[in-house]
Design an enzyme around this catalytic site. Structure first.
Site, mmCIF file in Angstrom:
data_model
loop_
_atom_site.group_PDB
_atom_site.id
_atom_site.type_symbol
_atom_site.label_atom_id
_atom_site.label_comp_id
_atom_site.label_asym_id
_atom_site.label_seq_id
_atom_site.Cartn_x
_atom_site.Cartn_y
_atom_site.Cartn_z
ATOM 1 C CG HIS A 60 12.153 135.754 -21.549
ATOM 2 N ND1 HIS A 60 11.815 136.413 -22.703
ATOM 3 C CD2 HIS A 60 13.331 135.120 -21.817
ATOM 4 C CE1 HIS A 60 12.730 136.166 -23.630
ATOM 5 N NE2 HIS A 60 13.661 135.397 -23.115
ATOM 6 C CG HIS A 113 12.879 129.002 -26.712
ATOM 7 N ND1 HIS A 113 14.233 128.877 -26.893
ATOM 8 C CD2 HIS A 113 12.716 129.784 -25.609
ATOM 9 C CE1 HIS A 113 14.861 129.556 -25.931
ATOM 10 N NE2 HIS A 113 13.962 130.107 -25.148
ATOM 11 C CG ASP A 130 13.549 133.839 -26.060
ATOM 12 O OD1 ASP A 130 13.455 135.056 -26.316
ATOM 13 O OD2 ASP A 130 14.264 133.397 -25.133
#
Ligand code: ZN
Ligand code: FE
Length: 238
Positions: A60, A113, A130
């Site tokens: 990311h 997460h 996520d």
């Protein structure tokens, strides 16, 4: 108004290119790779005002510093994870507002997460990273099931016509588990059939409508922490 373009990258990630239609300001969300994002920015006029990060994982953030150096964008990310994100120009927390030209987004803290995960909510859209996927949720790599439950409940309260822009194209495999876990959900059956058609045609399944996730996503529909914890641990082994 913010318009959104998907930039597929790595094996199954999505970075999201945001454009404020009035001012022309541009932001990229979760650039896990620089080259495909830079190509889309160049094709759109070469402007990048901001980089919005949802969490610290490499898929990311890996392209963030290169894009910042090339286009001079402002780095935005979670204050709680500033020590393990690219150097932030704006460190944000729950309730903060991030501007993109004449538009704004609100920051939600959504641990589960990762502990410092954040999501961005703008008029009509949720950048979920996520934390939540279409028909699924992120693995509990750092946070607890209680953290994730509280995070998903924040999403559940958003307007049902919100479009959910998540970080990965995981929908087809999520659908297999969802059908296994909640086989009698007719809304899920219809959703999963549509996903199958889209994937067979090579199309993206995201963004999805929050209303459809509320009807079909077993993780978002879990009524309590224990149910969510059970679902998540079964999915990990599925
Ligand atoms: Zn991640
Ligand atoms: Fe990821």
């Amino acid at each position: 108004m913010i318009t959104v373009q998907a930039i597929p990258l790595l094996s199954d990630n999505y970075a999201w290119l945001l454009r404020d239609s009035r001012s022309g300001a541009v932001a990229i969300v979760d650039p896990g790779e620089a080259a495909p994002v830079a190509a889309a920015i160049e094709a759109g006029g070469g402007r990048l005002d901001a980089i919005w990060l949802t969490h610290h994982h490499g898929d990311h953030i890996a392209g963030a510093e290169e894009l910042q150096a090339r286009f001079g964008a402002k780095m935005v990310g979670a204050k709680a994870d500033a020590h393990r994100l690219p150097k932030l120009d704006m460190a944000v927390a729950e309730g903060d507002t991030v501007a993109l030209g004449d538009s704004t987004a609100n920051v939600l803290e959504t641990p589960g997460h990762t502990v410092g995960h954040i999501a961005y909510v703008f008029d009509g859209g949720l950048l979920a990273g996520d934390t939540m996927f279409s028909l699924g949720c992120g693995r509990l790599l750092e946070g607890t099931a209680a953290d994730m439950f509280a995070s998903l409940q924040k999403f559940a309260k958003l307007p049902p016509d919100t479009l959910v822009y998540c970080g990965h194209e995981y929908t087809e495999s999520n659908a297999r588990f969802a059908l296994h876990a909640t086989p009698d959900n007719a809304a899920l059956q219809a959703f999963a059939a549509g996903v199958k058609v889209k994937r067979a045609a090579g199309e993206a399944t995201v963004p999805s409508r929050l209303a459809d996730e509320l009807a079909a996503n077993p993780f978002l529909r879990a009524p309590d922490v224990a149910t969510l914890a059970d679902l998540r641990s079964r999915k990990d082994k599925f």
